[in-house]
Design a protein around this motif. Structure first.
Motif, PDB file in Angstrom:
ATOM      1  N   THR A   1       0.835  -1.206   0.000  1.00  0.00           N
ATOM      2  CA  THR A   1       0.000   0.000   0.000  1.00  0.00           C
ATOM      3  C   THR A   1       0.867   1.252   0.000  1.00  0.00           C
ATOM      4  OG1 THR A   1      -1.773  -1.148   1.181  1.00  0.00           O
ATOM      5  CG2 THR A   1      -1.804   1.251   1.246  1.00  0.00           C
ATOM      6  N   LEU A   2       1.913   1.258   0.828  1.00  0.00           N
ATOM      7  CA  LEU A   2       2.819   2.407   0.876  1.00  0.00           C
ATOM      8  C   LEU A   2       3.536   2.598  -0.453  1.00  0.00           C
ATOM      9  CD1 LEU A   2       4.462   2.020   4.413  1.00  0.00           C
ATOM     10  CD2 LEU A   2       2.768   3.713   3.709  1.00  0.00           C
ATOM     11  N   LEU A   3       3.953   1.486  -1.058  1.00  0.00           N
ATOM     12  CA  LEU A   3       4.657   1.574  -2.338  1.00  0.00           C
ATOM     13  C   LEU A   3       3.751   2.161  -3.412  1.00  0.00           C
ATOM     14  CD1 LEU A   3       7.272   0.964  -3.871  1.00  0.00           C
ATOM     15  CD2 LEU A   3       6.340  -1.302  -4.401  1.00  0.00           C
ATOM     16  N   ASP A   4       2.488   1.750  -3.424  1.00  0.00           N
ATOM     17  CA  ASP A   4       1.527   2.311  -4.378  1.00  0.00           C
ATOM     18  C   ASP A   4       1.426   3.827  -4.213  1.00  0.00           C
ATOM     19  OD1 ASP A   4       1.039  -0.176  -5.374  1.00  0.00           O
ATOM     20  OD2 ASP A   4      -0.972  -0.391  -4.545  1.00  0.00           O
ATOM     21  N   ARG A   5       1.387   4.264  -2.958  1.00  0.00           N
ATOM     22  CA  ARG A   5       1.281   5.703  -2.688  1.00  0.00           C
ATOM     23  C   ARG A   5       2.537   6.433  -3.152  1.00  0.00           C
ATOM     24  NH1 ARG A   5      -0.967   5.140   3.501  1.00  0.00           N
ATOM     25  NH2 ARG A   5      -3.052   4.336   2.987  1.00  0.00           N
ATOM     26  N   TYR A   6       3.700   5.836  -2.912  1.00  0.00           N
ATOM     27  CA  TYR A   6       4.952   6.448  -3.350  1.00  0.00           C
ATOM     28  C   TYR A   6       4.992   6.568  -4.873  1.00  0.00           C
ATOM     29  CZ  TYR A   6       7.032   5.957   1.325  1.00  0.00           C
ATOM     30  OH  TYR A   6       7.312   6.071   2.658  1.00  0.00           O
ATOM     31  N   ILE A   7       4.565   5.505  -5.545  1.00  0.00           N
ATOM     32  CA  ILE A   7       4.562   5.505  -7.009  1.00  0.00           C
ATOM     33  C   ILE A   7       3.621   6.579  -7.539  1.00  0.00           C
ATOM     34  CG2 ILE A   7       3.859   4.171  -9.040  1.00  0.00           C
ATOM     35  CD1 ILE A   7       4.877   1.672  -7.543  1.00  0.00           C
ATOM     36  N   LEU A   8       2.439   6.657  -6.931  1.00  0.00           N
ATOM     37  CA  LEU A   8       1.469   7.669  -7.351  1.00  0.00           C
ATOM     38  C   LEU A   8       2.013   9.070  -7.091  1.00  0.00           C
ATOM     39  CD1 LEU A   8      -1.350   7.966  -8.542  1.00  0.00           C
ATOM     40  CD2 LEU A   8      -2.261   8.027  -6.224  1.00  0.00           C
TER      41      LEU A   8
END
Length: 280
Positions: free
Chosen positions: A165-172
């Protein structure tokens, strides 16, 4: 003939026992690497407070990864966690990986640590520590793995989202940085097409299941008014291309977002401040 078969079977069993014994011995001898640290005397740590107050963690921001070596959901998060740890911001964080003691033998735990090669400090919890650990989160009503805890420099703890979930946010966030930078660099072309002075620009992106871009919509927002300005100016073609290139580059991550939107101020200073904030 039967006698020979029995002898062969006994020999095979002896070989298997020897191989197993050697493997267990090798696994138990693992003491870490340059980036994988086995916490010294970890079997003498009986509480979360004792752990986070160890000298090597003094004044540090801690990320605690609670997992079980047999838990597929726990191990599935290791790859996203690796990618998070590779980010520049992660250098200021110390990672602690706690393996729960349920049905976990020391040799198998060490074998998992060696195989996964996950950067940070590792320990196998004892039953006393494991029981004490959950008392810190009784109000959260959680008692499962995987679980992720952030510990501030003040030693206060907080349950946080999973690495994926954190990685998705970082990517976004990275994608939004590209968009904000593009808009700032082309502000003189974009601003005359807005409805009012000091208006905001909303860019909405719909994604396909494979995280590739399905569509891009741009709106001028003034109070309650919302007007599509897509394709009014040539710069949107360039923006569309920039967005698609950015998202296509990270499509392999299979982010879980179906739609993303960002509101951008139409002022160079405000945009620059937003970019600096998102870059940290």
């Amino acid at each position: 003939m039967l006698y020979m078969i029995k002898k062969i079977m006994i020999l095979i069993i002896l070989v298997l026992i020897i191989v197993f014994t050697v493997k267990v011995t090798i696994d138990l001898s693992f003491s870490g690497t340059k980036k994988v640290f086995i916490i010294e005397n970890y079997n003498e740590i009986y509480s979360l407070d004792q752990l986070i107050k160890l000298p090597q963690f003094e004044g540090k921001i801690l990320y605690i990864n609670l997992y079980n070596v047999y838990c597929a959901a726990s191990l599935k998060q290791f790859n996203p966690l690796r990618k998070i740890m590779e980010r520049p911001q992660a250098e200021e964080i110390v990672y602690i990986h706690l393996a729960t003691p349920k049905m976990t033998f020391t040799n198998f735990w060490k074998s998992t640590v060696k195989e996964q090669d996950l950067k940070g400090h590792h320990m196998l919890m004892n039953s006393v520590f494991y029981k004490e650990f959950w008392t810190h989160f009784s109000s959260e009503k959680v008692s499962y793995t995987p679980l992720y805890i952030a510990v501030g420099k003040d030693k206060k703890t907080k349950i946080i989202s999973s690495p994926k979930t954190l990685l998705d946010r970082y990517i976004l966030n990275d994608c939004n940085l590209v968009i904000a930078t593009f808009v700032r660099d082309n502000l003189d072309v974009i601003r005359p097409h807005l409805l009012r002075d000091r208006d905001k620009l909303r860019i909405s992106i719909a994604l396909n299941k494979d995280a590739s871009v399905d569509s891009v919509s741009c709106f001028s927002i003034a109070g309650k008014e919302k007007s599509s300005i897509k394709n009014r100016i040539e710069v949107w073609k360039q923006l569309d291309l920039k967005i698609k290139e950015t998202f296509d580059a990270i499509a392999a991550e299979k982010i879980n977002f179906k739609r993303s939107s960002i509101d951008l101020p139409m002022d160079v200073k405000e945009l620059s401040a937003m970019i600096r904030l998102r870059s940290n």
